[in-house]
Design an enzyme around this catalytic site. Structure first.
Site, PDB file in Angstrom:
ATOM      1  CD  GLU A  86      -1.309  -2.293   1.984  1.00 49.81           C
ATOM      2  OE1 GLU A  86      -0.216  -2.521   1.950  1.00 49.81           O
ATOM      3  OE2 GLU A  86      -1.893  -2.884   3.004  1.00 49.81           O
ATOM      4  CG  LEU A  97      13.638 -36.018   5.807  1.00 48.19           C
ATOM      5  CD1 LEU A  97      13.287 -36.306   7.403  1.00 48.19           C
ATOM      6  CD2 LEU A  97      14.511 -35.300   5.571  1.00 48.19           C
TER       7      LEU A  97
HETATM    8  C1  AOF Z   1       0.173  -4.960   4.523  1.00 45.11           C
HETATM    9  N1  AOF Z   1       0.840  -4.994   3.338  1.00 45.11           N
HETATM   10  O1  AOF Z   1       2.400  -5.221   1.775  1.00 45.11           O
HETATM   11  C2  AOF Z   1       2.272  -6.476   3.851  1.00 45.11           C
HETATM   12  C3  AOF Z   1       1.771  -6.682   5.077  1.00 45.11           C
HETATM   13  O2  AOF Z   1       7.230  -5.734   9.894  1.00 45.11           O
HETATM   14  P1  AOF Z   1       6.285  -5.450   8.817  1.00 45.11           P
HETATM   15  O3  AOF Z   1       5.949  -3.986   9.204  1.00 45.11           O
HETATM   16  O4  AOF Z   1       6.741  -5.651   7.692  1.00 45.11           O
HETATM   17  O5  AOF Z   1       4.973  -6.168   9.033  1.00 45.11           O
HETATM   18  C4  AOF Z   1       4.817  -7.340   8.828  1.00 45.11           C
HETATM   19  C5  AOF Z   1       3.390  -7.928   8.889  1.00 45.11           C
HETATM   20  O6  AOF Z   1       2.482  -7.067   8.196  1.00 45.11           O
HETATM   21  C6  AOF Z   1       3.211  -8.962   8.365  1.00 45.11           C
HETATM   22  O7  AOF Z   1       3.288 -10.106   9.398  1.00 45.11           O
HETATM   23  C7  AOF Z   1       1.777  -9.149   7.750  1.00 45.11           C
HETATM   24  O8  AOF Z   1       0.946  -9.464   8.870  1.00 45.11           O
HETATM   25  C8  AOF Z   1       1.540  -7.697   7.303  1.00 45.11           C
HETATM   26  N2  AOF Z   1       2.139  -7.802   5.865  1.00 45.11           N
HETATM   27  N3  AOF Z   1       0.775  -5.980   5.302  1.00 45.11           N
HETATM   28  O9  AOF Z   1      -0.710  -4.185   4.799  1.00 45.11           O
HETATM   29  C9  AOF Z   1       1.858  -5.641   2.980  1.00 45.11           C
HETATM   30  N4  AOF Z   1       3.611  -7.214   3.418  1.00 45.11           N
HETATM   31 ZN    ZN Z   2       1.011  -2.766   5.993  1.00 46.19          ZN
END
Ligand code: AOF
Ligand code: ZN
Length: 382
Positions: free
Chosen positions: A74, A318
């Site tokens: 986003e 495995l």
């Molecule tokens: C979103 N948009 O493109 C993604 C999301 O450590 P951070 O800030 O990168 O947060 C990671 C978490 O954010 C991840 O575990 C998932 O819940 C969310 N990922 N969310 O709005 C994104 N990659």
């Molecule tokens: Zn996000």
């Protein structure tokens, strides 16, 4: 009604997840999914996510999550759209996050930008989000919808979803066999059954995984590097060896290739561990389950290390143990047009069955030609 005289599937509003979506909604979400796929090899341990911003029918910004620690899909799309985002609709393949992780909450960014409608493909299974992102946006007055092309969005992130909801990684076992279902000669020799195209295909499965796992038998017999050799890929998955008696030679190729190596063993003796640590391997001592390592404990440790998808390349010992422990989520079997004869080894070492009712039933999800070989994708029948 549509003015199209011969309506196609998407020419009129369609119903999915009890919601009526317009053809344009499908088109923009399909584009967001295609963008998300660009994170297939790099986003790990984060999910692959894509975002499209649309105002008055025009796409004004696109983004995807490239790498963990970097901006979310986003944020990248909003950056591209700038002030044009006011009044726009955001199509996102995953519910926007509402928590401070490595990056700030996407819900705040969407609200500040003036986006007025948000369509998500699926909720974020991360317990830190889990519906709260959707709720916050709705409470702030945004039009919020969820569930468009949800199955496609889920298929992009099987590992992330399983880790978040079940506390274990998604385990994909890759095997190669002859037409007569044999994976190696009785001596253990197995290189090579499949052709070049199939081996390139395996590279892509390796590249999308968090970790590549093998057993000591394969290390001793085949001495594989188990790294990713694709020009467009920079992230090397962690290589993992299950080595109960700590027999990995410090000269093994798996230890030389770039990237980190974890060795799970039952041997706690520091003198036995030192030569492997000296060449960069990390040793983890695990309890035994009868005569082998406790496979569920191994997976629990890999979950703690944020592993989403585990790619397994191993021999029949495995493979059989994983199947018996019910730790195979997907099987990818390459079938080469060769015959090895009935003295060669089968795919899985399993106890002898007394009756047909004890057999393991699988279902075929996909079958396709890869060069001169065939690739069969299966899962356990449920
Ligand atoms: C979103 N948009 O493109 C993604 C999301 O450590 P951070 O800030 O990168 O947060 C990671 C978490 O954010 C991840 O575990 C998932 O819940 C969310 N990922 N969310 O709005 C994104 N990659
Ligand atoms: Zn996000």
């Amino acid at each position: 009604m549509s003015s199209n005289p011969s309506p196609t599937l998407l020419s009129s509003p369609a119903r999915e997840n009890n919601h009526v979506w317009l053809p344009d909604d499908y088109r923009h979400m399909a584009r967001a999914l295609a963008l998300a796929r660009r994170g297939l090899y790099g986003a790990d341990p984060n999910p692959r996510v894509g975002c499209v911003l649309v105002r008055a029918g025009e796409t004004i910004g696109e983004g995807w999550h490239v790498r963990a620690g970097e901006p979310h899909a986003e944020a990248n799309a909003l950056e591209a759209a700038g002030s044009r985002a006011r009044g726009a609709t955001a199509y996102v393949t995953l519910e926007p996050c509402c928590h401070h992780g490595r990056t700030p909450p996407c819900t705040d960014a969407l609200l500040h930008s003036g986006v007025t409608r948000m369509v998500a493909a699926m909720p974020d299974p991360n317990p830190q989000v889990a519906g709260r992102g959707l709720m916050q946006l709705r409470e702030a007055g945004m039009t919020v919808e969820c569930g468009l092309l949800e199955a496609e969005a889920r298929a992009l992130n099987p590992g992330f979803i399983q880790r978040m909801t079940q506390g274990r990684p998604f385990i994909r076992v890759k095997l190669a066999m002859s037409l007569d279902g044999r994976t190696a000669l009785n001596s253990g020799e197995s290189q090579w059954l499949t052709g070049e195209a199939a081996r390139q295909d395996v590279q892509r499965f390796r590249a999308r995984s968090s970790a590549i796992l093998t057993g000591i038998g394969t290390v001793l017999i085949d001495d594989p590097g188990l790294n990713v050799r694709l020009p467009e890929v920079t992230r090397q998955p962690t290589r993992v060896i299950l080595d109960t008696e700590l027999r990995t030679p410090p000269t093994a190729r798996i230890l030389q290739a770039p990237g980190s190596v974890l060795i799970f063993t039952a041997i706690a003796d520091p003198a036995a561990q030192a030569p492997l640590q000296a060449v960069g391997a990390e040793i983890i001592v695990m309890p035994r389950l009868e005569w082998e390592l406790h496979l569920r404990e191994v997976m629990a440790e890999l979950t703690r290390r944020e592993c989403n998808e585990i790619h397994v390349e191993c021999g029949s010992t495995l493979a059989g143990a994983l199947l018996q422990a019910d730790l195979v989520d997907e099987l990818v079997v390459y079938m080469a047009p060769l015959l090895l004869g009935d003295k060669a080894r089968g795919l899985f070492q399993l106890p002898e069955l007394a009756r047909m009712s004890e057999r393991t039933e699988l279902e075929i999800l996909e079958m396709r030609a890869v060069g001169r070989d065939w690739r069969i994708t299966l899962r356990k029948y449920r």
